[in-house]
Scaffold this active site. Structure first.
Site, PDB file in Angstrom:
ATOM      1  N   HIS A  82       0.841  -1.189   0.000  1.00 55.79           N
ATOM      2  CA  HIS A  82       0.000   0.000   0.000  1.00 55.79           C
ATOM      3  C   HIS A  82       0.880   1.244   0.000  1.00 55.79           C
ATOM      4  CE1 HIS A  82      -3.827   2.064   0.711  1.00 55.79           C
ATOM      5  NE2 HIS A  82      -3.066   2.968   1.313  1.00 55.79           N
ATOM      6  N   ASP A 161     -14.034   4.030   7.643  1.00 59.81           N
ATOM      7  CA  ASP A 161     -12.959   4.855   7.069  1.00 59.81           C
ATOM      8  C   ASP A 161     -13.472   5.633   5.860  1.00 59.81           C
ATOM      9  OD1 ASP A 161     -10.207   5.777   6.499  1.00 59.81           O
ATOM     10  OD2 ASP A 161     -10.534   4.587   4.701  1.00 59.81           O
ATOM     11  N   ARG A 168     -12.963  14.120   6.363  1.00 57.68           N
ATOM     12  CA  ARG A 168     -11.612  14.697   6.531  1.00 57.68           C
ATOM     13  C   ARG A 168     -11.210  15.493   5.309  1.00 57.68           C
ATOM     14  NH1 ARG A 168      -8.091   9.777   7.131  1.00 57.68           N
ATOM     15  NH2 ARG A 168      -6.385  11.255   7.259  1.00 57.68           N
ATOM     16  N   SER A 183      -6.479   5.074   9.120  1.00 51.78           N
ATOM     17  CA  SER A 183      -7.244   4.951   7.873  1.00 51.78           C
ATOM     18  C   SER A 183      -6.630   3.853   6.996  1.00 51.78           C
ATOM     19  CB  SER A 183      -7.216   6.304   7.152  1.00 51.78           C
ATOM     20  OG  SER A 183      -7.590   6.180   5.807  1.00 51.78           O
ATOM     21  N   LYS A 187      -7.964  -0.508   6.573  1.00 55.83           N
ATOM     22  CA  LYS A 187      -8.285  -1.159   5.289  1.00 55.83           C
ATOM     23  C   LYS A 187      -7.371  -2.363   5.055  1.00 55.83           C
ATOM     24  CE  LYS A 187      -7.949   2.873   3.356  1.00 55.83           C
ATOM     25  NZ  LYS A 187      -8.160   4.258   3.003  1.00 55.83           N
TER      26      LYS A 187
HETATM   27  N1  URA Z   1      -4.609   7.158   2.189  1.00 54.24           N
HETATM   28  C1  URA Z   1      -5.615   6.659   2.947  1.00 54.24           C
HETATM   29  O1  URA Z   1      -6.173   5.624   2.633  1.00 54.24           O
HETATM   30  N2  URA Z   1      -5.963   7.330   4.052  1.00 54.24           N
HETATM   31  C2  URA Z   1      -5.363   8.457   4.451  1.00 54.24           C
HETATM   32  O2  URA Z   1      -5.738   8.994   5.464  1.00 54.24           O
HETATM   33  C3  URA Z   1      -4.321   8.989   3.637  1.00 54.24           C
HETATM   34  C4  URA Z   1      -3.952   8.304   2.513  1.00 54.24           C
END
Ligand code: URA
Length: 433
Positions: A82, A161, A168, A183, A187
């Site tokens: 990621h 999220d 946000r 966040s 995931k």
């Molecule tokens: N990517 C994400 O999935 N969440 C964040 O808060 C910042 C980048």
């Protein structure tokens, strides 16, 4: 329990309990807590911070807000990567096939472009017919058959999220370390992989502008991942300039295909090989990092990684002839060359600005419902440290919107600083944690 009291406690800098954090996440996801209270809470978090315990509690509450995928039907140790988000970051298209071609299953959920950053799902949709909405069964069966699947996140993967991120995004509360860490990790934990490799970007195109902040975010996420029983590591990579030379969906896919043929830019290959090596190491396929790097470079050199990429495109319904003959991809109607206004060395780039120029040309979304132009974007013709003479090409802008070209050129030029002193090339991989 009252949301008012939780906001008030956070405003005073107090640590919230796990129960309070569960209450906030559940209440907001289910609709009992309104946006205005959640916004106030998020701002209090940005101003007062969260402890490690709170960050962990927030991560787990968001991960458990929807489905927690169990990847047990896929054999072997499953690896995922990621990126925290950048400009020109097409590493998944390179790393996924490399790692899968070496026998480590890659089961990856990816996102769409966000703000100035691009998203793998948009890029993959450049292939006619490519399906990113796979059922869980199809996802599992594809990974079992060919070792690689990349699917769009299902609506029920960490829905908390999704809802919190949307808030946000419009309340200036994205760039807080605990909020970013929870966040991303919510995931990743919900997506179920055994091995998680995080690419934490640092620099003017990243959420974390300095190497130190990026390393602190990386450490936080590694601790959360390992604490949750997943083998997690992080690599801090440079986002002080766009990665590689292309920005924009089809342009990036073409650059990734060239990279899989061994013609990748040095920064792009260094980042991709490092990430692939960490995934091979985490899955026990490589004995050490050095061996992992050699294996990754070998898979590109002998064509097995490109072969896996073609299998992957075909398995998800994409027209593989575009991978074999990328010149078939459509091109933007307008190709405008941006030229240097003076002689000198490229000193720095405001990479976020360059990402926004690309977005304005059509490569990204102005609002969440905007339609993207897959052909739009930017090809960089020079990188930091390069010498350019007045009139040399700095970049080519690709768009179908003639009206926006002049403003895009002006904005691009002010995002690139040219000076008289020679400057060194930037380091690509800043830290491995
Ligand atoms: N990517 C994400 O999935 N969440 C964040 O808060 C910042 C980048």
């Amino acid at each position: 329990m009252r949301m008012y009291d939780c906001i008030s406690a956070k405003k005073a800098g107090k640590e919230l309990s796990g129960e309070e954090i569960d209450y906030i996440v559940k209440g907001f996801t289910e609709g009992g807590i309104p946006d205005y209270q959640m916004s106030a809470f998020l701002m209090a978090v940005c101003l007062k911070g969260m402890t490690e315990q709170e960050t962990l509690a927030l991560t787990m509450a968001m991960a458990k807000s929807g489905d927690m995928l169990d990847l047990a039907p896929i054999s072997g140790k499953k690896a995922d990567k990621h990126s925290t988000g950048g400009v020109g970051d097409k590493t998944t298209l390179i790393v996924g096939p490399i790692v899968a071609s070496l026998g480590v299953p890659v089961a990856k959920m990816s996102g769409r472009g966000l703000g100035h950053t691009g998203g793998t799902i948009d890029k993959l949709e450049s292939f006619p017919g490519f399906k990113t909405g796979l059922s869980t069964e199809a996802f599992f069966s594809q990974v079992n058959q060919i070792g690689l699947a990349v699917a769009a996140q299902t609506a029920n993967l960490a829905p908390a999220d999704k809802k919190i991120y949307a808030l946000r995004d419009v309340t200036a509360t994205v760039d807080n370390m605990s909020l970013i860490a929870s966040s991303i990790m919510s995931k990743k934990l919900a997506a179920g992989a055994d091995v998680i490799v995080l690419d934490v970007k640092a620099g003017s195109g990243a959420f974390m502008k300095t190497k130190e902040d990026a390393a602190a975010l990386a450490k936080m996420m590694v601790k959360i991942g390992n604490g949750a029983g997943r083998s997690t590591c992080a690599v801090v990579t440079d986002m002080g300039q766009p990665l590689g030379y292309s920005i924009g969906n089809i342009l990036e896919v073409k650059e990734a295909i060239a990279a899989l043929h061994g013609e990748g830019a040095e920064d792009l290959m260094d980042a991709s090989v490092t990430l692939a090596a960490q995934m091979l190491l985490g899955a026990g396929r490589a004995a050490d990092f050095k061996e992992g790097c050699a294996m990754a470079r070998g898979a590109v050199a002998d064509g097995t990684a490109f072969g896996k990429f073609c299998e992957f495109v075909a398995a998800q319904g994409g027209d593989v002839s575009f991978a074999l003959h990328p010149e078939q991809f459509p091109c933007a109607a307008i190709e405008h060359v941006v030229r240097a206004e003076r002689d000198g060395y490229i000193h720095s780039m405001q990479t976020e600005e360059i990402g926004l120029v690309s977005l304005g040309l059509g490569a990204g979304r102005e609002t969440k419902d905007s339609k993207i132009d897959l052909t739009a974007g930017i090809r960089m013709e020079a990188k930091i440290g390069d010498y350019v003479a007045k009139g040399d090409a700095l970049a080519v802008l690709y768009t179908n919107d003639a009206a926006g070209v002049a403003a895009a050129e002006k904005r691009f030029l002010s995002a690139v600083a040219i000076g008289q002193d020679a400057v060194g090339k930037r380091e690509h991989v800043l830290a491995v944690l």
